[in-house]
Design a protein around this motif. Sequence first.
Motif, PDB file in Angstrom:
ATOM      1  N   ARG A   5      52.574  46.053  45.515  1.00  0.00           N
ATOM      2  CA  ARG A   5      53.238  45.056  44.690  1.00  0.00           C
ATOM      3  C   ARG A   5      54.640  44.717  45.192  1.00  0.00           C
ATOM      4  NH1 ARG A   5      51.687  47.359  38.627  1.00  0.00           N
ATOM      5  NH2 ARG A   5      49.432  46.965  38.789  1.00  0.00           N
ATOM      6  N   SER A   6      55.128  45.447  46.155  1.00  0.00           N
ATOM      7  CA  SER A   6      56.473  45.224  46.681  1.00  0.00           C
ATOM      8  C   SER A   6      56.566  43.871  47.358  1.00  0.00           C
ATOM      9  CB  SER A   6      56.843  46.340  47.668  1.00  0.00           C
ATOM     10  OG  SER A   6      58.008  46.000  48.389  1.00  0.00           O
ATOM     11  N   ARG A   7      57.659  43.141  47.068  1.00  0.00           N
ATOM     12  CA  ARG A   7      57.884  41.855  47.706  1.00  0.00           C
ATOM     13  C   ARG A   7      58.057  42.010  49.219  1.00  0.00           C
ATOM     14  NH1 ARG A   7      56.254  37.652  44.618  1.00  0.00           N
ATOM     15  NH2 ARG A   7      57.408  37.468  42.660  1.00  0.00           N
ATOM     16  N   PHE A   8      58.680  43.097  49.599  1.00  0.00           N
ATOM     17  CA  PHE A   8      58.893  43.347  51.024  1.00  0.00           C
ATOM     18  C   PHE A   8      57.557  43.523  51.728  1.00  0.00           C
ATOM     19  CE2 PHE A   8      59.591  46.094  54.696  1.00  0.00           C
ATOM     20  CZ  PHE A   8      60.631  45.441  55.331  1.00  0.00           C
ATOM     21  N   PHE A   9      56.687  44.347  51.159  1.00  0.00           N
ATOM     22  CA  PHE A   9      55.375  44.580  51.751  1.00  0.00           C
ATOM     23  C   PHE A   9      54.559  43.286  51.800  1.00  0.00           C
ATOM     24  CE2 PHE A   9      50.852  45.532  51.191  1.00  0.00           C
ATOM     25  CZ  PHE A   9      50.616  46.336  52.299  1.00  0.00           C
ATOM     26  N   GLN A  10      54.575  42.519  50.711  1.00  0.00           N
ATOM     27  CA  GLN A  10      53.838  41.267  50.678  1.00  0.00           C
ATOM     28  C   GLN A  10      54.342  40.283  51.729  1.00  0.00           C
ATOM     29  OE1 GLN A  10      54.272  39.960  46.637  1.00  0.00           O
ATOM     30  NE2 GLN A  10      52.872  41.515  45.802  1.00  0.00           N
ATOM     31  N   ALA A  11      55.658  40.186  51.873  1.00  0.00           N
ATOM     32  CA  ALA A  11      56.238  39.274  52.852  1.00  0.00           C
ATOM     33  C   ALA A  11      55.851  39.673  54.274  1.00  0.00           C
ATOM     34  CB  ALA A  11      57.759  39.236  52.702  1.00  0.00           C
ATOM     35  N   VAL A  12      55.890  40.991  54.558  1.00  0.00           N
ATOM     36  CA  VAL A  12      55.525  41.463  55.895  1.00  0.00           C
ATOM     37  C   VAL A  12      54.064  41.176  56.197  1.00  0.00           C
ATOM     38  CG1 VAL A  12      55.232  43.529  57.314  1.00  0.00           C
ATOM     39  CG2 VAL A  12      57.323  43.224  55.987  1.00  0.00           C
ATOM     40  N   VAL A  13      53.185  41.410  55.230  1.00  0.00           N
ATOM     41  CA  VAL A  13      51.761  41.163  55.427  1.00  0.00           C
ATOM     42  C   VAL A  13      51.504  39.673  55.689  1.00  0.00           C
ATOM     43  CG1 VAL A  13      49.499  41.173  54.311  1.00  0.00           C
ATOM     44  CG2 VAL A  13      50.992  43.171  54.142  1.00  0.00           C
ATOM     45  N   ILE A  14      52.130  38.814  54.874  1.00  0.00           N
ATOM     46  CA  ILE A  14      51.946  37.373  55.054  1.00  0.00           C
ATOM     47  C   ILE A  14      52.452  36.941  56.428  1.00  0.00           C
ATOM     48  CG2 ILE A  14      52.684  35.098  54.243  1.00  0.00           C
ATOM     49  CD1 ILE A  14      52.733  36.268  51.414  1.00  0.00           C
ATOM     50  N   TRP A  15      53.598  37.481  56.844  1.00  0.00           N
ATOM     51  CA  TRP A  15      54.179  37.121  58.150  1.00  0.00           C
ATOM     52  C   TRP A  15      53.244  37.535  59.287  1.00  0.00           C
ATOM     53  CZ3 TRP A  15      55.820  38.714  62.881  1.00  0.00           C
ATOM     54  CH2 TRP A  15      56.755  37.923  63.542  1.00  0.00           C
ATOM     55  N   PHE A  19      51.192  35.109  61.879  1.00  0.00           N
ATOM     56  CA  PHE A  19      51.344  35.251  63.332  1.00  0.00           C
ATOM     57  C   PHE A  19      49.996  35.458  64.007  1.00  0.00           C
ATOM     58  CE2 PHE A  19      51.849  37.839  67.141  1.00  0.00           C
ATOM     59  CZ  PHE A  19      52.780  37.094  67.857  1.00  0.00           C
ATOM     60  N   GLY A  20      49.162  36.326  63.435  1.00  0.00           N
ATOM     61  CA  GLY A  20      47.847  36.574  64.022  1.00  0.00           C
ATOM     62  C   GLY A  20      46.980  35.331  64.039  1.00  0.00           C
ATOM     63  N   LEU A  21      47.042  34.552  62.954  1.00  0.00           N
ATOM     64  CA  LEU A  21      46.245  33.328  62.889  1.00  0.00           C
ATOM     65  C   LEU A  21      46.706  32.307  63.923  1.00  0.00           C
ATOM     66  CD1 LEU A  21      44.092  31.618  61.462  1.00  0.00           C
ATOM     67  CD2 LEU A  21      45.873  30.876  59.860  1.00  0.00           C
ATOM     68  N   LEU A  22      48.012  32.111  64.029  1.00  0.00           N
ATOM     69  CA  LEU A  22      48.539  31.120  64.979  1.00  0.00           C
ATOM     70  C   LEU A  22      48.380  31.582  66.427  1.00  0.00           C
ATOM     71  CD1 LEU A  22      51.816  30.089  63.098  1.00  0.00           C
ATOM     72  CD2 LEU A  22      49.717  28.752  63.329  1.00  0.00           C
ATOM     73  N   ARG A  23      48.488  32.889  66.637  1.00  0.00           N
ATOM     74  CA  ARG A  23      48.444  33.401  68.019  1.00  0.00           C
ATOM     75  C   ARG A  23      47.029  33.560  68.531  1.00  0.00           C
ATOM     76  NH1 ARG A  23      48.277  34.159  72.502  1.00  0.00           N
ATOM     77  NH2 ARG A  23      49.465  35.536  73.864  1.00  0.00           N
ATOM     78  N   TYR A  38      56.778  27.454  64.506  1.00  0.00           N
ATOM     79  CA  TYR A  38      56.008  27.652  63.281  1.00  0.00           C
ATOM     80  C   TYR A  38      56.400  28.961  62.582  1.00  0.00           C
ATOM     81  CZ  TYR A  38      52.758  23.734  63.837  1.00  0.00           C
ATOM     82  OH  TYR A  38      52.220  22.488  63.904  1.00  0.00           O
ATOM     83  N   MET A  39      56.589  30.034  63.383  1.00  0.00           N
ATOM     84  CA  MET A  39      56.957  31.308  62.779  1.00  0.00           C
ATOM     85  C   MET A  39      58.357  31.246  62.176  1.00  0.00           C
ATOM     86  SD  MET A  39      54.286  32.999  62.893  1.00  0.00           S
ATOM     87  CE  MET A  39      55.060  34.350  62.013  1.00  0.00           C
ATOM     88  N   PHE A  40      59.234  30.459  62.754  1.00  0.00           N
ATOM     89  CA  PHE A  40      60.577  30.287  62.191  1.00  0.00           C
ATOM     90  C   PHE A  40      60.479  29.607  60.821  1.00  0.00           C
ATOM     91  CE2 PHE A  40      64.357  27.556  61.656  1.00  0.00           C
ATOM     92  CZ  PHE A  40      65.339  28.534  61.589  1.00  0.00           C
ATOM     93  N   ILE A  41      59.641  28.577  60.740  1.00  0.00           N
ATOM     94  CA  ILE A  41      59.447  27.873  59.467  1.00  0.00           C
ATOM     95  C   ILE A  41      58.825  28.806  58.421  1.00  0.00           C
ATOM     96  CG2 ILE A  41      58.215  25.973  58.343  1.00  0.00           C
ATOM     97  CD1 ILE A  41      58.432  24.442  60.993  1.00  0.00           C
ATOM     98  N   ILE A  42      57.826  29.598  58.843  1.00  0.00           N
ATOM     99  CA  ILE A  42      57.173  30.536  57.925  1.00  0.00           C
ATOM    100  C   ILE A  42      58.169  31.587  57.430  1.00  0.00           C
ATOM    101  CG2 ILE A  42      55.444  32.371  57.797  1.00  0.00           C
ATOM    102  CD1 ILE A  42      53.710  30.638  59.655  1.00  0.00           C
ATOM    103  N   THR A  43      59.046  32.067  58.328  1.00  0.00           N
ATOM    104  CA  THR A  43      60.056  33.052  57.941  1.00  0.00           C
ATOM    105  C   THR A  43      61.002  32.481  56.898  1.00  0.00           C
ATOM    106  OG1 THR A  43      59.944  34.060  60.144  1.00  0.00           O
ATOM    107  CG2 THR A  43      61.882  34.553  58.804  1.00  0.00           C
ATOM    108  N   LEU A  44      61.440  31.238  57.105  1.00  0.00           N
ATOM    109  CA  LEU A  44      62.313  30.594  56.119  1.00  0.00           C
ATOM    110  C   LEU A  44      61.603  30.446  54.778  1.00  0.00           C
ATOM    111  CD1 LEU A  44      64.073  27.755  58.182  1.00  0.00           C
ATOM    112  CD2 LEU A  44      65.015  29.956  57.446  1.00  0.00           C
ATOM    113  N   ALA A  45      60.313  30.058  54.817  1.00  0.00           N
ATOM    114  CA  ALA A  45      59.547  29.898  53.576  1.00  0.00           C
ATOM    115  C   ALA A  45      59.426  31.230  52.836  1.00  0.00           C
ATOM    116  CB  ALA A  45      58.172  29.326  53.884  1.00  0.00           C
ATOM    117  N   LEU A  46      59.232  32.322  53.578  1.00  0.00           N
ATOM    118  CA  LEU A  46      59.125  33.641  52.946  1.00  0.00           C
ATOM    119  C   LEU A  46      60.450  34.072  52.324  1.00  0.00           C
ATOM    120  CD1 LEU A  46      56.915  35.544  55.558  1.00  0.00           C
ATOM    121  CD2 LEU A  46      56.277  34.890  53.214  1.00  0.00           C
TER     122      LEU A  46
END
Length: 254
Positions: A5-15, A19-23, A38-46
């Motif tokens: 439930r941690s926001r940190f864990f969720q953000a890392v998993v999404i990131w 990355f895996g999907l785009l790469r 794209y990863m820069f944009i995703i990081t800002l969104a997170l």
Amino acid sequence: MNVLRSRFFQAVVIWLLAFGLLRFGIRPPAPWSVLTLYMFIITLALLVFVSSDRDSWRDFVRPVWLTLTDPRYRVLRTVIVFAVPLLLGYYAYTQAAAKPQAPPELRAVHPAPPASIQLKGKEFNISGAENPLRKDAARLKEHAAKGGEIYIRNCVYCHGDNLDGKGHFAPGFNPPPANFQDPGTIAMLQEAYLFWRIAKGGPGLPKESTPWNSVMPAWEDRLSEEQIWQVIIYLYEATGQQPRRWEAGEHGGH
């Protein structure tokens, strides 16, 4: 469950999933510059997502703060202190280290022709050769017309109706077919040079024309010597270009 439930864990998993999907999930692979953007944009969104309210932001930074301050995580801090500089140093080394590969070769667009070639079982001297059909000026238009017919049957598909290198097949070639309308092509060359290139095509190019050899076939088995000269006359007549003449001493050493 608290970790999930941690926001940190969720953000890392999404990131990591992004990355895996785009790469690895896109074929052909996206260029690294596009992936980075794209990863820069995703990081800002997170970051916007985890900082949407005070409780969410506090939940996000809590694991980071505990790792940096809690005595229970002293070993982990020590590992991070040594691992991060080592990883950064290794990355810098891999980027700066010399690569085990040959230096790139510069491709010669108009490589020097050989002094002579073998044509239909006989030796043909390129150096100093002139177009023999130009000796009879009265038949020049006739030769140009026949050369045009040969061009339409064999060359138009690549070099185009307008002799500009934009034929139907041209988009599939790299490098593209020669643009005869360009004053930097046939206007800079002797007719003997064109004779060599038409007769021997891409397979007859020397090594300095790599890594992108011409896709033009060797026409020596399909056209007669006279037909090749007729096509050359047509190229100059149709484009309004004049062939380069041999200069004194330019071929005297051969």
